[in-house]
Design a protein around this motif. Structure first.
Motif, PDB file in Angstrom:
ATOM      1  N   THR A 384      30.981  39.303  37.312  1.00  0.00           N
ATOM      2  CA  THR A 384      32.106  38.381  37.531  1.00  0.00           C
ATOM      3  C   THR A 384      31.638  36.975  37.924  1.00  0.00           C
ATOM      4  N   GLU A 388      37.015  33.751  39.348  1.00  0.00           N
ATOM      5  CA  GLU A 388      37.765  34.142  40.539  1.00  0.00           C
ATOM      6  C   GLU A 388      38.925  35.055  40.159  1.00  0.00           C
ATOM      7  N   ASN A 389      39.496  35.681  41.186  1.00  0.00           N
ATOM      8  CA  ASN A 389      40.658  36.565  41.009  1.00  0.00           C
ATOM      9  C   ASN A 389      40.376  37.654  39.965  1.00  0.00           C
ATOM     10  N   VAL A 390      39.318  38.416  40.202  1.00  0.00           N
ATOM     11  CA  VAL A 390      38.918  39.451  39.238  1.00  0.00           C
ATOM     12  C   VAL A 390      39.579  40.784  39.596  1.00  0.00           C
ATOM     13  N   THR A 391      39.690  41.648  38.593  1.00  0.00           N
ATOM     14  CA  THR A 391      40.203  43.005  38.811  1.00  0.00           C
ATOM     15  C   THR A 391      39.145  44.007  38.365  1.00  0.00           C
ATOM     16  N   LYS A 394      39.159  45.015  34.588  1.00  0.00           N
ATOM     17  CA  LYS A 394      38.526  44.091  33.641  1.00  0.00           C
ATOM     18  C   LYS A 394      37.011  44.181  33.708  1.00  0.00           C
TER      19      LYS A 394
END
Length: 492
Positions: A384, A388-391, A394
């Motif tokens: 990653t 930013e704002n990763v899940t 994904k």
């Protein structure tokens, strides 16, 4: 008299209390002055380091490649300290000069004639060590040069322990390292010796002058013993200040080499700052990326690329083949605007890519180098990187598409496994798949891979080919493979 004016009868006890209170006030002022000066100094060092690193990051790619990592790291981590310390010295010298001026004013009240006579002698004492002070600056420059070379040497060797061991060159490398450290230690010792000579001369000369003043004051000027005592007390306060000024002057000359280096490095980085001429944002590529009549050369009359015309269409896999030095990597640099063509233009959907803002253009590109550059941290943090704002979904999706999910799950802590610098605990194929996961997680429209099968065995080449096939099925992107030979069984 001041105490009497307040209506208090002067006594020894009261005078001692006042003397103690004055001492406390002085100590508190010194304490807060030290804290304030330290705060300014530490934040100045921090800011210089920040500015150097920022300017390095935003410099042109070609300029970054010309600066060895060891020299840059030594400049940022060490020489920035010396430069800021050197810049703080004039402030300390100014404070000492103000203190000395106050002492001279007191001496003028006691004996104007004797005070005026001391001024040229003080100047003479200050000039005596000039030769050593000037030489300190020259030696300091040599010391920085050796430190930079040592840092570059050390970084290169620390990155190549296997080559050294297999080549059986440990003794030779150790001997080379010792030669650097001997030169470095010799120069540092030379600076200390020059400082010691300065102190050696200053102290006896000042004592001689003090004794001479006592004789002149008593024999010819007819000063009273209490006047001579007060004069000598004040003179003894000026002596350390003057010696301190000389030492600070020499130290400033020593640090001038660092100041010059930092100034020169900042100037060169600013001059080589990457210029963003684009005004438009680009979010997607609809049809293709084209190179029209592109030529490029690092040296005049020696073109690396000449009159290149290529179209890279969406949902295609393209293999750029050529021997070493044929300009394959340069082609990648031009696509990503790391280098600008000398002639010709690159078009993104028929628009000149110079019209687009650099960052918006580069967000469309993911790059996997031949030797994956794995940053320290966890598996997930590498995949990653920069997003930013990763899940987690994904992350898993990208690693599955890169054929990395299975081996990641077998690691001790899965995606939370600490991989260390360059992930030496992973195999070549695993490192490549991990870095491919990072590239796919960005979900960019252009995927560029440099020599993707160069370090893979037959089994991993088959895994790679299957991975490329899956990527083509699930992602509508342009895939560009840079290689010096055909990749067997690849679908293009």
């Amino acid at each position: 008299n001041f105490i009497a004016d307040l209506g208090i009868k002067p006594s020894l006890g009261i005078l001692l209390i006042i003397a103690f209170l004055l001492l406390c006030v002085r100590q508190f002022l010194t304490f807060f002055s030290t804290l304030y000066t330290s705060k300014i100094q530490f934040f100045a060092i921090k800011n210089v380091k920040d500015i150097l690193f920022k300017n390095y990051l935003y410099a042109k790619s070609a300029h970054q490649q010309k600066n060895p990592v060891g020299i840059i790291s030594n400049t940022i981590l060490k020489e920035s300290n010396g430069a800021v310390n050197g810049l703080m010295i004039p402030i300390q010298i100014l404070a000492n000069l103000i203190t000395m001026l106050g002492s001279f004013l007191l001496l003028l009240i006691i004996s104007p004639q004797l005070t005026l006579a001391t001024i040229p002698i003080f100047i003479l004492v200050s000039r005596l060590p000039y030769r050593w002070i000037k030489k300190t600056k020259i030696v300091a420059r040599d010391s920085i040069s050796i430190s930079n070379r040592l840092s570059a040497f050390l970084v290169a060797r620390l990155k190549s322990p296997k080559i050294i061991k297999i080549s059986c060159t440990e003794d030779n490398e150790y001997r080379l390292f010792k030669n650097f450290t001997i030169k470095q230690a010799s120069l540092v010792y030379k600076i200390k010796k020059l400082k010691a000579f300065t102190t050696l001369i200053s102290e006896p000369v000042f004592v001689f002058i003090s004794l001479l003043f006592i004789y002149i004051s008593f024999q010819f000027l007819g000063l009273k013993i209490e006047e001579i005592g007060l004069f000598m007390f004040t003179l003894s306060r000026i002596g350390p200040i003057q010696r301190g000024l000389i030492v600070k002057w020499q130290t400033m000359n020593e640090q001038m080499a660092s100041i010059e280096l930092i100034t020169k490095k900042l100037s060169s980085l600013k001059d080589q700052k990457e210029k963003d001429t684009g005004i438009k944002e680009i979010q997607i590529i609809k049809k293709h990326v084209s190179l029209k009549n592109v030529s490029f050369s690092y040296k005049s009359n020696k073109p690396v690329l000449q009159n290149i015309n290529i179209n890279f269409y969406m949902n295609s896999t393209n293999v750029v083949i050529g021997p070493s030095g044929a300009g394959k990597s340069t082609l990648v640099d031009i696509l990503a605007r790391l280098q600008l063509p000398d002639e010709g233009t690159v078009f993104y959907d028929n628009e000149d890519y110079l019209d687009f803002k650099i960052k918006s253009l580069r967000r469309l590109i993911s790059f996997v180098p031949q030797n994956p550059q794995i940053l320290s941290g966890t598996i997930k943090e590498h995949i990653t990187y920069g997003i930013e704002n990763v899940t987690d979904d994904k992350v898993v999706e990208a690693s599955k598409l890169a054929s990395a999910h299975e081996f990641i799950l077998k690691l001790e802590n899965g995606y939370d496994t600490e991989i260390g610098e360059d992930a030496y605990n992973l195999s070549g194929g695993q490192r490549q798949r991990l870095d491919l996961s990072r590239a796919l997680f960005r979900d960019s429209k252009i995927l560029i891979m440099d020599e993707p099968t160069a370090n893979l065995d037959h089994k991993n080449i088959n895994i790679f080919n299957e991975t490329i096939t899956q990527i083509n099925k699930k992602r509508n992107i342009i895939t560009i493979l840079i290689t010096h030979q055909l990749i067997e069984n690849i679908n293009i």
